[in-house]
Scaffold this motif. Structure first.
Motif, mmCIF file in Angstrom:
data_model
loop_
_atom_site.group_PDB
_atom_site.id
_atom_site.type_symbol
_atom_site.label_atom_id
_atom_site.label_comp_id
_atom_site.label_asym_id
_atom_site.label_seq_id
_atom_site.Cartn_x
_atom_site.Cartn_y
_atom_site.Cartn_z
ATOM 1 N N ASP A 206 0.826 -1.208 0.000
ATOM 2 C CA ASP A 206 0.000 0.000 0.000
ATOM 3 C C ASP A 206 0.862 1.260 0.000
ATOM 4 N N SER A 253 -9.868 -3.678 -0.014
ATOM 5 C CA SER A 253 -8.409 -3.602 0.019
ATOM 6 C C SER A 253 -7.869 -3.818 1.426
ATOM 7 N N LYS A 268 -2.182 -9.099 -2.935
ATOM 8 C CA LYS A 268 -2.849 -8.934 -4.229
ATOM 9 C C LYS A 268 -3.730 -10.143 -4.558
ATOM 10 N N TYR A 271 -6.736 -9.945 -2.478
ATOM 11 C CA TYR A 271 -7.639 -8.891 -2.950
ATOM 12 C C TYR A 271 -8.551 -9.434 -4.049
#
Length: 281
Positions: A206, A253, A268, A271
């Motif tokens: 992030d 997220s 990822k 996600y």
């Protein structure tokens, strides 16, 4: 307050931003100093003016050699030599240790007026684990050398502390996210003790995304939390249940990041799974 100091070299910590942080003992040593060894006389002159002092200054920095060290040691045999850096505690990510080592070999007394240090201050307000940490200074600028060091540090069960500059921050975070794992907790601290003091926390992934197109100003302390213990017993059902629970409380997220941190998985990938679960339900 002590006003008479024995001959020797005194390592004097100076403010990292706010001049009000200079200690009374540091000020007393600077007042007693016959010579102040400095990185940059322009920077130290501001502190001396703040204290109402005017002192002889000699340069001692990355490019100083044996002759400069010998001169300072000779002066310290007869009087008080104060060694300061531009900000914070000398010898932390600067070459002062060579002077201290040579002074001890010559039998010169070495003492210190401890005080501000950006790495320790940043760690104390970051929220990252403080029981074990490694200070690594500035990473190399070359990609391979930087990658080698990060790979070496990856398994260490300790919070990692680095110094970094604004223009390099985005690239460094991207390399860390790739080599250490995007789910690792991290923090970026800047402008410490100043008016615009800031600490930004999040996962490496992030933060890398946040600073990809942003170049913050000021000196930066970059911290990375220790690796998360991977749960060998975590099944696909356990991971899906954790994602569903997190999605009830958090945006997609953040839910993916929380579960990635918990199980030591790729944020990822989680996600993508979290997005699919949310659309399903």
């Amino acid at each position: 307050m002590q006003t008479d100091f024995s001959p020797g070299i005194y390592i004097v910590a100076t403010p990292i931003g706010n001049l009000a942080d200079v200690s009374a003992r540091a000020a007393a040593i600077l007042e007693a100093a016959d010579i102040v060894a400095v990185e940059d006389s322009r920077v130290t002159a501001k502190l001396l003016r703040h204290l109402g002092l005017h002192k002889p200054m000699r340069p001692y920095h990355d490019h100083s050699g044996e002759r400069e060290r010998d001169d300072l040691i000779a002066a310290a045999q007869q009087g008080v030599v104060a060694l300061v850096s531009d900000a914070g505690t000398p010898l932390i990510s600067d070459p002062g240790y060579k002077l201290v080592r040579a002074a001890r070999e010559a039998g010169v007394m070495v003492s210190s007026a401890p005080g501000p240090n950006a790495a320790i201050m940043a760690l104390s307000i970051s929220g990252l684990p403080t029981d074990r940490f490694l200070f690594a200074g500035f990473l190399p600028t070359k990609e391979k050398a930087r990658a080698d060091i990060l790979t070496e540090f990856k398994p260490l069960r300790a919070t990692l502390i680095f110094y970094e500059s604004g223009p390099r921050l985005g690239r460094t975070l991207a390399a860390m996210a790739e080599l250490l794992g995007g789910s690792r907790e991290a923090a970026v601290a800047r402008e410490l003790t100043k008016r615009h003091e800031e600490v930004v926390t999040g996962s490496l992934g992030d933060l890398a995304a946040q600073y990809d197109a942003q170049t913050p100003k000021g000196e930066i302390v970059l911290m990375v939390g220790p690796p998360v213990e991977q749960s060998v017993e975590a099944s696909e059902d356990d991971i899906e249940a954790a994602l569903l629970e997190a999605l009830e409380r958090l945006p997609t997220s953040k839910a993916a990041g929380e579960v990635a941190q918990r199980f030591g998985l790729d944020r990822k990938e989680l996600y993508v799974r979290a997005t699919a679960l949310k659309s399903r339900g």
